[in-house]
Design an enzyme around this catalytic site. Structure first.
Site, PDB file in Angstrom:
ATOM      1  N   THR A  47       0.842  -1.236  -0.080  1.00  0.00           N
ATOM      2  CA  THR A  47       0.099  -0.124  -0.041  1.00  0.00           C
ATOM      3  C   THR A  47       0.914   1.428   0.141  1.00  0.00           C
ATOM      4  OG1 THR A  47      -1.489  -1.150   1.189  1.00  0.00           O
ATOM      5  CG2 THR A  47      -1.846   1.146   0.987  1.00  0.00           C
ATOM      6  N   THR A  48       1.997   1.253   0.953  1.00  0.00           N
ATOM      7  CA  THR A  48       3.001   2.545   0.932  1.00  0.00           C
ATOM      8  C   THR A  48       3.423   2.692  -0.546  1.00  0.00           C
ATOM      9  OG1 THR A  48       3.174   1.716   3.163  1.00  0.00           O
ATOM     10  CG2 THR A  48       4.748   3.402   2.400  1.00  0.00           C
ATOM     11  N   TYR A 110     -13.245  -4.918  -0.790  1.00  0.00           N
ATOM     12  CA  TYR A 110     -14.566  -4.314  -1.257  1.00  0.00           C
ATOM     13  C   TYR A 110     -15.678  -5.336  -1.464  1.00  0.00           C
ATOM     14  CZ  TYR A 110     -17.984  -1.500  -3.943  1.00  0.00           C
ATOM     15  OH  TYR A 110     -18.955  -0.780  -4.425  1.00  0.00           O
ATOM     16  N   TYR A 136      -2.184 -11.006   4.357  1.00  0.00           N
ATOM     17  CA  TYR A 136      -2.227  -9.713   4.579  1.00  0.00           C
ATOM     18  C   TYR A 136      -3.519  -9.284   5.083  1.00  0.00           C
ATOM     19  CZ  TYR A 136      -1.591  -4.566   4.938  1.00  0.00           C
ATOM     20  OH  TYR A 136      -1.476  -3.092   4.863  1.00  0.00           O
ATOM     21  N   ARG A 141      -8.902  -1.255   5.355  1.00  0.00           N
ATOM     22  CA  ARG A 141      -8.725  -0.794   3.883  1.00  0.00           C
ATOM     23  C   ARG A 141      -9.658  -1.746   3.178  1.00  0.00           C
ATOM     24  NH1 ARG A 141      -5.301   2.398   1.904  1.00  0.00           N
ATOM     25  NH2 ARG A 141      -3.644   3.255   3.493  1.00  0.00           N
ATOM     26  N   LYS A 164       0.908 -10.817   7.733  1.00  0.00           N
ATOM     27  CA  LYS A 164       0.970  -9.370   8.297  1.00  0.00           C
ATOM     28  C   LYS A 164      -0.344  -9.206   8.748  1.00  0.00           C
ATOM     29  CE  LYS A 164       1.866  -4.779   6.765  1.00  0.00           C
ATOM     30  NZ  LYS A 164       1.850  -3.857   5.424  1.00  0.00           N
ATOM     31  N   ILE A 206       6.269  -5.273   9.142  1.00  0.00           N
ATOM     32  CA  ILE A 206       6.416  -4.600   7.849  1.00  0.00           C
ATOM     33  C   ILE A 206       5.960  -3.161   8.094  1.00  0.00           C
ATOM     34  CG2 ILE A 206       5.605  -4.457   5.544  1.00  0.00           C
ATOM     35  CD1 ILE A 206       5.516  -7.619   5.593  1.00  0.00           C
TER      36      ILE A 206
END
Length: 291
Positions: A47-48, A110, A136, A141, A164, A206
């Site tokens: 994402t980063t 989503y 993850y 999100r 994660k 992370i």
């Protein structure tokens, strides 16, 4: 694999020029800076890294650059996830993964699948992946949680090596830690929860902030491993004021501004993200001055 992917993984930002092209020179500086200050492995296209706004060709170019400029030969984890299982498997087949140690794959977002759907999605990915998979879980999100029960089912898949965990739920973390296979990696997805998670069996983090203050994570890890839990806690408190500002206007807006203050890259982000407000910049500068 457990030793190679323990400690601090840095979720690398993707630096951009003013015209919003990828700034590979700045990416090289960031890699050198984080490696020389103690990160243990690189995470590419998380994402980063603003993966949502990069084209397939740009993602491949960033991955190739990291592979080719990995002077310290650190392990590399590559982000590859989605909410269409068939499309994800197709992308997997078309991605060059040589030299990559593991995939980091976000839970489907989503469309909010059931736990059975999440487990089946990951099982299909792990069955097809030529390298190990790290789950993850980031409900903030994805709008759905990978429960401890689902994680523990997946932990027994031979090609799923860790998670994660970014649900911010220590009860869930402890249930995973208690019942997971010994070699299953329990990785913090929240910088501030790294130390609490390690205290119950976590293997590291992370990290977003490790882009900017990798030495802080190195000190915290060193102190914890030496049995100096109080020293590790004091080090973790150094992040307490800065960390929430990294997410106030969405990640990686905050950390890119910090990196710009350090002279590593420009603060530019792609729409729909927007560069940090003057108010946020002022508060970040104030905290950096104190640090």
């Amino acid at each position: 694999m457990m030793n190679r992917l323990s400690g601090t993984g840095v979720a690398l930002v993707t630096p951009f020029t003013r015209s919003l092209e990828i700034d590979f020179e700045a990416l090289g500086r960031l890699m050198d800076y984080t490696q020389s200050n103690g990160v243990d492995y690189y995470v590419v296209m998380g994402t980063t890294g603003e993966t949502a706004t990069l084209s397939p060709a740009e993602k491949a170019a960033v991955l190739n650059f990291v592979r080719e400029n990995n002077r310290a030969n650190l392990p590399i984890v590559y982000g590859l996830g989605g909410n269409n299982t068939a499309a994800l498997l197709s992308e997997l087949k078309n991605t060059e993964l040589s030299g990559i140690d593991a995939l980091l794959s976000v839970s489907p977002y989503y469309n909010k699948p059931s736990q059975r759907g999440i487990v089946a999605h990951y099982e299909q990915l792990a069955n097809e992946a030529p390298i190990p998979v790290i789950l993850y879980n980031v409900p903030g999100r994805t709008a759905s949680n990978v429960t401890a029960a689902s994680t523990l089912i997946l932990a027994h898949h031979p090609n799923i090596i860790g998670i994660k965990e970014a649900a911010g739920d220590m009860d869930q973390v402890m249930r995973i830690a208690r019942d997971k296979p010994e070699d299953f990696l329990l990785i913090s997805g929240d910088d501030l929860l790294t130390l609490p998670m390690m205290s119950v069996g976590g293997t590291g983090v992370i990290s977003v902030l490790a882009n900017a203050i990798p030495n802080t994570f190195q000190r915290m890890m060193t102190e914890f491993r030496a049995g100096n839990v109080q020293g590790a806690a004091l080090t973790s408190y150094e992040m307490l004021d800065l960390n929430p500002l990294m997410y106030e206007e969405s990640n990686p807006v905050g950390v890119k501004f910090v990196l710009s203050e350090l002279g590593i890259c420009e603060p530019h982000v792609r729409l729909p993200l927007f560069e940090a407000s003057e108010s946020l910049k002022a508060r970040i500068r104030e905290i950096l001055h104190k640090m």
